[in-house]
Design an enzyme around this catalytic site. Structure first.
Site, mmCIF file in Angstrom:
data_model
loop_
_atom_site.group_PDB
_atom_site.id
_atom_site.type_symbol
_atom_site.label_atom_id
_atom_site.label_comp_id
_atom_site.label_asym_id
_atom_site.label_seq_id
_atom_site.Cartn_x
_atom_site.Cartn_y
_atom_site.Cartn_z
ATOM 1 N N ALA A 76 -3.380 11.609 -2.295
ATOM 2 C CA ALA A 76 -2.308 10.960 -3.084
ATOM 3 C C ALA A 76 -2.017 9.554 -2.545
ATOM 4 C CB ALA A 76 -1.040 11.808 -3.010
ATOM 5 N N LYS B 192 -8.261 6.117 -3.682
ATOM 6 C CA LYS B 192 -9.651 6.374 -3.272
ATOM 7 C C LYS B 192 -10.296 7.389 -4.217
ATOM 8 C CE LYS B 192 -9.039 4.236 0.879
ATOM 9 N NZ LYS B 192 -7.610 4.049 0.740
ATOM 10 N N GLU C 41 -4.126 17.111 -1.793
ATOM 11 C CA GLU C 41 -2.931 16.497 -1.208
ATOM 12 C C GLU C 41 -2.034 17.618 -0.716
ATOM 13 O OE1 GLU C 41 -1.690 13.471 -0.274
ATOM 14 O OE2 GLU C 41 0.052 14.650 0.331
ATOM 15 N N ASP D 110 -8.735 9.764 4.446
ATOM 16 C CA ASP D 110 -7.945 8.525 4.471
ATOM 17 C C ASP D 110 -6.613 8.939 5.102
ATOM 18 O OD1 ASP D 110 -7.352 5.857 3.905
ATOM 19 O OD2 ASP D 110 -6.442 6.358 1.981
ATOM 20 N N CYS E 86 -4.977 2.621 7.508
ATOM 21 C CA CYS E 86 -4.586 1.240 7.193
ATOM 22 C C CYS E 86 -3.777 0.709 8.377
ATOM 23 C CB CYS E 86 -3.834 1.150 5.877
ATOM 24 S SG CYS E 86 -2.393 2.192 5.803
HETATM 25 N N1 SAM Z 1 -6.103 8.147 -0.085
HETATM 26 C C1 SAM Z 1 -4.860 7.757 -0.719
HETATM 27 C C2 SAM Z 1 -5.138 6.632 -1.702
HETATM 28 O O1 SAM Z 1 -6.123 5.885 -1.516
HETATM 29 O O2 SAM Z 1 -4.403 6.495 -2.677
HETATM 30 C C3 SAM Z 1 -3.814 7.365 0.312
HETATM 31 C C4 SAM Z 1 -3.609 8.437 1.335
HETATM 32 S S1 SAM Z 1 -2.289 8.145 2.450
HETATM 33 C C5 SAM Z 1 -2.957 6.956 3.501
HETATM 34 C C6 SAM Z 1 -2.336 9.602 3.430
HETATM 35 C C7 SAM Z 1 -2.008 10.887 2.704
HETATM 36 O O3 SAM Z 1 -2.069 11.959 3.676
HETATM 37 C C8 SAM Z 1 -0.608 10.943 2.117
HETATM 38 O O4 SAM Z 1 -0.682 11.259 0.745
HETATM 39 C C9 SAM Z 1 0.088 12.063 2.882
HETATM 40 O O5 SAM Z 1 0.939 12.828 2.088
HETATM 41 C C10 SAM Z 1 -1.077 12.907 3.384
HETATM 42 N N2 SAM Z 1 -0.745 13.683 4.593
HETATM 43 C C11 SAM Z 1 0.368 13.620 5.359
HETATM 44 N N3 SAM Z 1 0.304 14.521 6.361
HETATM 45 C C12 SAM Z 1 -0.861 15.171 6.215
HETATM 46 C C13 SAM Z 1 -1.490 16.226 6.930
HETATM 47 N N4 SAM Z 1 -0.921 16.777 8.000
HETATM 48 N N5 SAM Z 1 -2.688 16.654 6.493
HETATM 49 C C14 SAM Z 1 -3.284 16.101 5.422
HETATM 50 N N6 SAM Z 1 -2.743 15.092 4.717
HETATM 51 C C15 SAM Z 1 -1.545 14.630 5.095
#
Ligand code: SAM
Length: 373
Positions: free
Chosen positions: A115, A119, A137, A181, A234
């Site tokens: 989310a 990507k 997500e 990501d 990022c």
């Molecule tokens: N890939 C997305 C995009 O390009 O639009 C952005 C991803 S964002 C950097 C990281 C995502 O990891 C968030 O949506 C967040 O909710 C999720 N996240 C948070 N904690 C997490 C966990 N413990 N395991 C997996 N995903 C997690």
């Protein structure tokens, strides 16, 4: 457009940066006070947008910088998924996919932290139409946003799951490509996003670094032998980037993969396959990515285990009704979780396996179909 004062950047961050890149940190800090770029990526199956004043992004064919930032929310083409507003550095994923040949054959792809879908939509445009993308997500409310963006993009070879990374261990040796990501401290977003600056702390950096390690270890088993793994953040700091890379190399059976880049792009190659985008060197925000390939593992064939499907096919008479409303070409319709899902015929065996192991929140056509039959 943003223009930030240096005094709103955390002092501990500045110290870390100076330790890490020395004098170059001055240029980076200066760049953080300049305006950020506006960029979009065009949906390659719709190919419509109305921006005349645009400039190509070198590492992504569908990516463009816009000279000014329009009000996207009043543009119907934006809501129709004709383009995605995405930070240019992140679009480097398109170049990696081509370099590792993942755009050329039928593959299973997992976008683990998906989310809001930047990507994932890029992946959908860069894999073959018979490939399957699973966008996961973990946070339920964010999975809804992901769903909206995926529906707008309009491809059918995609499933959206709402699982913890550890759940994917049930699907061992399944994906040809995994993109992590990872949630990170967001230093690369300091120029664009005031919250990223306010939320930053040394404690949070450490927390992010250990969470990233856990996520990667949890999901690794689902990568096939010879499969590719792309790790990205990022942020700029070493503990979430190169230190984690070293840890993955030590603890997992993987190697870094050489990726060719054009020097004029200004991307810093830290090691073979490890790239840092710095805003004073590239036209984009801060971004890090590393590309690995799995090189040894016990082979357990998931298909050898008997999979108990959780669905029934929709009757022919109901499919005939659907044909009036939906292009049913190459799709099968299945009853799943009290809804009807449209699934590309070629992906049925893989989807059947995923259904038996994970919580699948949506497939792309489910809602449309539920209202009709
Ligand atoms: N890939 C997305 C995009 O390009 O639009 C952005 C991803 S964002 C950097 C990281 C995502 O990891 C968030 O949506 C967040 O909710 C999720 N996240 C948070 N904690 C997490 C966990 N413990 N395991 C997996 N995903 C997690």
């Amino acid at each position: 457009m943003s223009n930030i004062a240096l005094n709103s950047i955390p002092e501990d961050f500045i110290k870390l940066l100076q330790n890490q890149i020395g004098l170059e940190s001055d240029n980076l800090l200066k760049a953080l006070q300049s305006n950020s770029y506006t960029s979009i990526r065009v949906n390659n199956s719709k190919k419509i947008e109305n921006f005349i004043d645009r400039e190509n992004i070198s590492w992504c064919e569908e990516g463009f910088y816009l000279k000014t930032r329009p009000n996207f929310t009043i543009d119907p083409l934006f809501h129709a998924g004709c383009y995605y507003v995405q930070e240019s550095s992140s679009m480097f994923l398109a170049h990696i996919i081509k370099e590792i040949g993942m755009n050329l054959k039928k593959i299973n792809v997992l976008d683990l932290c998906a989310a809001p879908g930047g990507k994932s939509t890029l992946l959908l445009d860069n894999i073959t139409n018979d490939s399957l993308l699973v966008c996961n997500e973990v946070i339920k409310s964010r999975a809804q946003i992901l769903r909206q963006n995926i529906i707008k993009w309009g491809k059918s070879n995609v499933l959206i799951t709402n699982n913890d990374p550890v759940d994917f261990q049930k699907l061992s040796n399944f994906f040809d490509l995994i993109v992590v990501d990872a949630p990170c401290s967001g230093e690369g977003m300091f120029r664009k996003d005031k919250n990223a600056r306010n939320e930053w702390s040394l404690e949070n950096v450490n927390l992010c670094a250990s969470r990233q390690k856990r996520i990667v270890h949890d999901v690794f088993q689902t990568l096939k032998l010879g499969g590719f793994f792309i790790y990205s953040t990022c942020t700029f700091n070493e503990s979430e980037n190169m230190e984690n890379v070293r840890c993955f190399l030590k603890e997992l059976p993987i190697s870094l993969v050489k990726i060719n880049i054009n020097e004029s792009w200004g991307i810093k190659q830290l090691e073979n396959g490890c790239f840092q985008f710095y805003p004073h060197l590239t036209k984009g925000e801060g971004f890090f990515c590393a590309v690995f390939q799995k090189n040894e593992v016990e082979i357990s064939n998931v298909y050898a285990k008997k999979v108990k499907p959780k669905y029934d096919f929709v009757s022919k008479s109901n499919v005939d009704i659907l044909k009036k409303w939906v292009n049913t070409e190459n799709l099968d319709f299945l009853h799943i979780n009290q809804g009807i899902h449209a699934i590309p015929v070629l992906n049925i065996p893989d989807i059947s396996l995923i259904m038996s192991k994970l919580f699948v929140k949506f497939s792309i056509c489910s809602n449309v179909v539920r209202r009709i039959v």
